[in-house]
Design an enzyme around this catalytic site. Structure first.
Site, short mmCIF file in Angstrom:
data_model
loop_
_atom_site.label_atom_id
_atom_site.label_comp_id
_atom_site.label_asym_id
_atom_site.label_seq_id
_atom_site.Cartn_x
_atom_site.Cartn_y
_atom_site.Cartn_z
N CYS A 161 65.13 31.77 6.75
CA CYS A 161 64.96 31.42 5.32
C CYS A 161 66.30 31.58 4.60
O CYS A 161 67.19 32.27 5.06
CB CYS A 161 63.94 32.35 4.68
SG CYS A 161 62.34 32.29 5.48
N GLU A 221 75.74 21.33 30.80
CA GLU A 221 75.41 20.56 29.58
C GLU A 221 76.46 20.71 28.49
O GLU A 221 76.57 19.85 27.62
CB GLU A 221 74.03 20.92 29.03
CG GLU A 221 73.89 22.30 28.44
CD GLU A 221 72.50 22.50 27.83
OE1 GLU A 221 71.90 21.54 27.32
OE2 GLU A 221 72.01 23.63 27.87
C1 AGP Z 1 68.66 23.43 26.92
O1 AGP Z 1 69.88 24.02 26.50
C2 AGP Z 1 68.51 22.02 26.36
N1 AGP Z 1 68.70 22.01 24.96
C3 AGP Z 1 67.22 21.36 26.83
O2 AGP Z 1 67.12 21.51 28.23
C4 AGP Z 1 65.92 21.92 26.21
O3 AGP Z 1 65.66 23.20 26.72
C5 AGP Z 1 64.76 20.98 26.61
O4 AGP Z 1 65.03 19.70 26.08
C6 AGP Z 1 63.40 21.47 26.10
O5 AGP Z 1 63.39 21.48 24.70
P1 AGP Z 1 62.15 22.22 23.96
O6 AGP Z 1 62.22 23.65 24.37
O7 AGP Z 1 62.40 22.00 22.50
O8 AGP Z 1 60.90 21.56 24.44
#
Ligand code: AGP
Length: 622
Positions: free
Chosen positions: A2, A502
Site C-alpha cells: 500500500c 532468464e
Molecule cells: C520466474 O522468474 C518467471 N517470472 C516465470 O517463470 C513465472 O514464475 C511463471 O510465469 C509463473 O508465473 P505466476 O507465478 O504468476 O503464475
C-alpha cells in the site's frame, strides 16, 4: 504494498495528495482513496477501485475536495477483496455510502501493513457496540484508536500508543481526528513511513518519491514512535507518550532511486524483501502458535480424506511445487504429482476421489495455470489456489485460496513471491502432517520454530552477497552452466537455473544429479561451470561424486551447502554456506545465493535485470 500520503498546509490538499499517490503507483495497488477536511468540518472521504485516474476523475483532479489537510492511500489488498468499501481511508463511524463522506466519525485513517490479531480485536469492538462495513484489518485499527480515544478521554497520541500496545503485526498509520483540525497523527511499526516539512506545510508518505517535489527535509520516524504533524512542524513521541527527538535529514536520492528504496534494481530490492515476505506469509497462517488453514478453507476432515495431491504451475511456481512434493510426501505421507500446467491442461489424467489439485501462481492470471485449474475442476477435483494477488482470476475460480503476502513484485524474475510460496507450501505440509498423524506434537513445534527462524537466516545469507557479486564477475562470459542436486536440492537447482538464464541470457540447465551420467555429461568440457546444491545430508556424498565426475572432465565447480559442512570446500572452486535449518526448509535459504548469482551476472553483462528480453511478468497467453 500500500501507499500512504498526507498533507497539511496552506494549499488545497487533494491535488497534492493525488500527485503523491501517483508517485507511489509503482508499489502496486488495486484501489485508492482520499480523506480531506476543510478547516474544522468533518473529513470528506472519496474512494475508487482500479487505477488512480478513476479517483482523480471522481474528484475532478482533486478540485471537488476542498480543504488544506488530508490523507490518501493506494491499497494492495491483503484482507478483503479490492472493492470501494474495502479501499482506504477507513473511518471510526459508518460510511454514509460506499466511497463517500466520513459522516459522524471522530477518527479517519489509512494504513499500510498487516494487523495479525485483527479478528480478536474486531470481536472486542463488536462487543462494545462498534459496527463494521468492510473486511479490512485497517477499519479495525481505526475503530480501536477511536475506542481508546473515547473510553479514556485521552488525546490522539495516547489513544494511538494504547492501540500500538494492543495490536500485533506491522503498520504505518496516518490518522485525522475531528477535534484536531489541520493536524495529522502518524505511527509506524515495520512498515515504511516518512514525514517531510517545508515552509508552513508538512507531508507524510510511505516512500520518498511522493514528497521529493515538495521537500527534501525528511524525518524517518522510527518503529513504535508516534508523530503529531501540523503545517511546517512535526513532534514525535515514544510508546509511553513522552516527547522524543527524531533527526531531520536531507534526502539526496533522485525519484527513480527512491522507488527502489536505494537499490539499483527492483529485483535486488525484492531479494532483500524476502525475510519480510516469508515472515508475513507465515504469520498470516499461524494463530496462537498453531498453523490455522481456516482462512484458506482447508478443513481437517478434508485433509484426512486426501488420497493424493497434484500440483500444477508454471516456471518458478512449478519449482515451488517440485520442492513441496518432497516435503509433503516426507512429512504428511500423501503422494504428490507435480505437473507443468501447460502440459496438465492437455492430459487425460484420471482424478481419483480425494485428489486435491493445488495451483500455485504469483499473479493468479497465468493462462496455463488457469486452464489447469479449470480442467481439474471439470474432473471433479477439489482445488486450492496459492496466489499472491487478492481477487485474481485463479483465486476467484479455485474452491479454496491460500494467499501469500509477498506484496507486489515488480521485477519480472520472481524472488520474494517464490519464497513466500515456498513457506506457504511448507506450512501446508506441516499442518497436513499434524492432522494425519505423520508427526508428533514435539516435531510439530520444532518444525514451526524452524520456519519462524527462516527470515533471520535469510538475512544472514544476504550478508554474503559481495562474495557472490565477486564470483559472478568470474562467470560473466560463461556459455553453459549446469545446476545439479538431488531431492530438494534438485528443486532448488531448477530455480537457480531459471534465475540465471532468464536474466543473464546464459544457457543453463538444472539436472537431477543422478541423471547427468545418462547423456548430458557429454556436454561437460574444459571450463564448464557446474553448480552443486548440497544441503541434504543423506544425499551429499552422492552429489559430490557427480560433481567430481564433471571436474574430471574439465568442469569448474561451485558448491552450496550448510554451515559446518566443510567437506567439499577443497574440491570445488567456490563454496557458499547457508545457515543450518531443518532440511525440509533449506530451499528457502539455498535459493538466495542462486538468486544473487543470477542477478549480479546479469548486471555484469549490462542487461535489463528488471525487464529481461522476451519475458512478461504474467504470461496471460497460451
Ligand atoms: C520466474 O522468474 C518467471 N517470472 C516465470 O517463470 C513465472 O514464475 C511463471 O510465469 C509463473 O508465473 P505466476 O507465478 O504468476 O503464475
Amino acid at each position: 504494498m500500500c501507499g500512504i500520503v498526507g498533507y497539511t498546509g496552506r494549499d488545497q490538499a487533494a491535488p497534492i495528495l493525488l500527485d503523491g499517490l501517483s508517485r507511489l503507483e509503482y508499489r502496486g495497488y488495486d484501489s485508492a482513496g482520499l480523506a480531506v477536511r476543510d478547516g474544522s468540518a468533518p473529513a470528506e472521504v472519496v474512494k475508487a477501485t482500479g487505477k488512480l485516474f478513476h479517483l482523480a476523475d471522481k474528484t475532478d483532479q482533486g478540485r471537488a475536495l476542498r480543504g488544506q489537510c488530508g490523507i490518501g492511500h493506494t491499497r494492495w489488498a491483503t484482507h478483503g477483496d479490492p472493492t470501494v468499501i474495502n479501499a482506504h481511508p477507513h473511518v471510526s463511524g459508518n460510511l454514509a455510502a460506499p466511497g463517500s463522506g466520513a459522516g459522524d466519525s471522530d477518527v479517519v485513517g489509512v494504513h499500510n501493513g498487516i494487523i495479525e490479531n485483527f479478528t480478536e480485536l474486531k470481536e472486542k469492538l463488536l462487543r462494545h457496540g462498534y459496527v463494521f462495513y468492510s473486511d479490512t484489518d485497517t477499519e479495525v485499527v481505526v475503530k480501536l484508536v477511536d475506542y481508546y480515544y473515547k473510553k479514556y478521554r485521552i488525546g490522539p497520541v495516547d489513544a494511538i500508543t494504547r492501540t500500538m500496545v494492543r495490536v500485533r503485526g506491522s503498520y504505518a498509520l496516518a490518522l485525522m481526528f475531528r477535534d484536531f483540525p489541520g493536524e495529522i497523527f502518524a505511527a509506524r511499526k515495520d512498515s515504511p513511513l516518512i514525514i517531510g516539512t517545508a515552509e508552513d506545510a508538512s507531508y507524510l508518505a510511505s516512500d520518498v518519491p511522493a514528497i521529493l517535489k515538495y521537500t527534501r527535509s525528511v524525518y524517518y520516524i522510527d518503529n513504535l514512535q508516534v508523530a503529531r504533524v501540523s503545517p511546517g512542524q512535526a513532534v514525535f513521541f515514544d510508546l509511553n507518550g513522552d516527547e522524543t527527538a527524531v533527526p531531520l535529514t536531507e534526502v539526496t536520492w533522485d525519484a527513480a532511486a527512491a522507488e527502489k528504496d536505494g537499490f539499483e534494481h527492483f529485483m535486488l530490492k525484492e531479494i532483500h524483501e524476502q525475510p519480510a515476505a516469508v515472515r508475513d506469509t507465515l504469520n498470516s497462517l499461524v494463530k496462537d502458535g498453531r498453523i490455522d488453514l481456516g482462512a484458506a478453507g482447508l478443513a481437517e476432515d478434508t485433509i484426512r480424506s486426501l488420497t493424493g495431491i497434484v500440483i500444477a504451475a508454471c516456471g518458478s511456481a512449478w519449482h515451488v511445487g517440485m520442492a513441496a512434493q518432497y516435503v509433503i510426501e516426507d512429512l504428511a505421507g500423501i503422494p504428490v504429482r507435480v505437473e507443468l500446467a501447460s502440459e496438465f491442461r492437455y492430459r487425460s489424467m484420471p482424478m481419483a476421489a480425494g485428489t486435491l489439485v493445488i495451483v500455485i501462481s504469483q499473479s493468479g492470471e497465468t493462462a496455463d495455470s488457469l486452464a489447469a485449474l479449470r480442467v481439474a475442476k471439470e474432473r471433479g477435483a477439489l482445488t486450492l489456489a496459492v496466489v499472491n494477488v487478492v481477487g485474481s482470476t485463479i483465486a476467484r475460480e479455485a474452491d479454496l485460496v491460500l494467499y501469500t503476502l509477498a506484496g507486489p513484485e515488480i521485477a519480472v524474475a520472481t524472488t520474494k513471491a517464490y519464497s513466500a510460496q515456498l513457506i506457504a507450501m511448507d506450512a501446508l505440509a506441516v499442518e497436513m502432517a499434524r492432522v494425519r498423524g505423520g508427526i508428533t506434537g514435539e516435531q510439530y513445534d520444532h518444525l514451526l520454530a524452524e520456519m519462524a527462524a527462516l527470515p533471520d537466516k535469510i538475512r544472514r545469507v544476504l550478508e554474503d552477497k559481495e562474495r557472490l557479486q565477486w564470483f559472478s564477475s568470474k562467470i560473466v562470459n560463461a556459455h553453459d552452466i549446469f545446476f545439479i542436486g538431488r531431492g530438494l536440492d534438485y528443486a532448488v537447482s531448477l530455480e537457480g537455473s531459471l534465475k540465471m538464464k532468464e536474466i543473464s541470457y546464459i544457457h543453463s540447465e538444472a539436472y537431477a544429479a543422478g541423471e547427468l551420467k545418462h547423456g548430458t555429461i557429454s556436454l561437460i568440457e574444459q571450463g564448464t561451470l557446474v553448480i552443486g546444491v548440497l544441503t541434504q545430508g543423506k544425499l551429499f556424498e552422492k552429489t559430490v561424486s557427480n560433481m567430481m565426475e564433471c571436474k574430471s572432465r574439465g568442469a569448474n565447480l561451485m558448491g552450496i551447502t550448510v554451515n559446518g559442512n566443510f567437506a567439499v570446500e577443497d574440491s570445488v572452486n567456490f563454496t557458499v554456506y547457508v545457515p543450518r535449518t531443518d532440511e525440509h526448509f533449506v530451499p528457502s535459504l539455498a535459493v538466495v545465493p542462486l538468486q544473487l548469482l543470477g542477478y549480479y551476472t546479469s548486471v555484469s553483462r549490462g542487461l535489463d535485470v528488471d525487464k529481461p528480453r522476451n519475458l512478461a511478468k504474467s504470461v496471460t497467453v497460451e
